[in-house]
Design an enzyme around this catalytic site. Sequence first.
Site, PDB file in Angstrom:
ATOM      1  N   ALA A 158       0.858  -1.190   0.000  1.00  0.00           N
ATOM      2  CA  ALA A 158       0.000   0.000   0.000  1.00  0.00           C
ATOM      3  C   ALA A 158       0.892   1.237   0.000  1.00  0.00           C
ATOM      4  CB  ALA A 158      -0.868   0.006   1.255  1.00  0.00           C
ATOM      5  N   LYS A 159       0.416   2.288  -0.647  1.00  0.00           N
ATOM      6  CA  LYS A 159       1.128   3.565  -0.519  1.00  0.00           C
ATOM      7  C   LYS A 159       0.499   4.246   0.692  1.00  0.00           C
ATOM      8  CE  LYS A 159       2.774   7.461  -3.290  1.00  0.00           C
ATOM      9  NZ  LYS A 159       4.152   7.497  -2.802  1.00  0.00           N
ATOM     10  N   ALA A 160       0.934   3.769   1.854  1.00  0.00           N
ATOM     11  CA  ALA A 160       0.340   4.185   3.127  1.00  0.00           C
ATOM     12  C   ALA A 160       1.284   5.143   3.831  1.00  0.00           C
ATOM     13  CB  ALA A 160       0.089   2.956   3.999  1.00  0.00           C
TER      14      ALA A 160
END
Length: 300
Positions: A158-160
């Site tokens: 995820a681009k978290a």
Amino acid sequence: MSDTPFDQLDGLIWYDGKMVDWRDAKIHVLSHALHYGSCVFEGERVYGGKIFKLREHTERLRDSGKILGFDLPYTVEEIDQACIDCCEANGIVDGYVRPVAWRGSEMMGVSAQATKIHVAIAVWPWPSYFSPEARMRGIRLQTAKWRRPAPDTAPVHAKASGLYMICTMSKHRAEDEGFDDALMLDWEGRIAESTGSNIFIVMGDDKLHTPIPDCFLDGITRRSVIELAKQRQIEVIERRIMPEELETATEIFVTGTAAEVTPVGEIDGRKFTVGTITKTLMDDYDALVGNKRESAASAA
Ligand code: PMP
């Protein structure tokens, strides 16, 4: 960019379905995202009025949210359109697009089942991530102390926002010690990526080697550059790469929406040249996205 803080710029920000004045696009201090890192985002570039790989970025935003356990309250089509509207409303033809989605303030604690999901999109002009000089001589990287976490210890695909905590710490240390950025190894000591970009290495065999993205982001730029290399008949080998192998590396570059294709001139004191394969792919990437700037090959 001027030194004006980002919350003091002029313009319009798309916020939960409406265009609001830039300075009014605020969140409450008791937002879940701020305390517990329940936030995902994207970084896109608009070139000549067209957002590069917009759909892929929006789908990644949706997927990042799903990995963190929430659905975006808008369709992919709606978010695509909002990104385009945002560029138009702000008159941005060449710049950066930042969609962000986060959990609100309905609950304050680890559990956040009933929080509202908010989405905002901001755009701003943004020329080059690294200085033009750094792009020509190659950036200087320092190996970070922090490592990319194992895939079963964090939502690594995820681009978290929470995953960037160690990136900021690593980049600060690198900058404090005179480097441009940090090179991060993974939990097993293999080369992983930089703090906001993927890495490619030309070995003595003139082939392009790049780590398997099994515990970090498989960048959209990374995938585009692999395609460009293949079109040039440059063989791309995705494999596990140990730092000791840098001894036989001849050229290195990093890729990312912000970094585009940027050569690496040094890692921890070891020097690399900005060679033909790197310059070719810098120019090919500029041509693909429609970025009009002086050719890297002819500027040499
Ligand atoms: N790794 C990290 C940690 C990043 O922040 C980015 C930028 N999004 C990348 C790799 C490259 O991804 P992309 O090419 O999709 O921008």
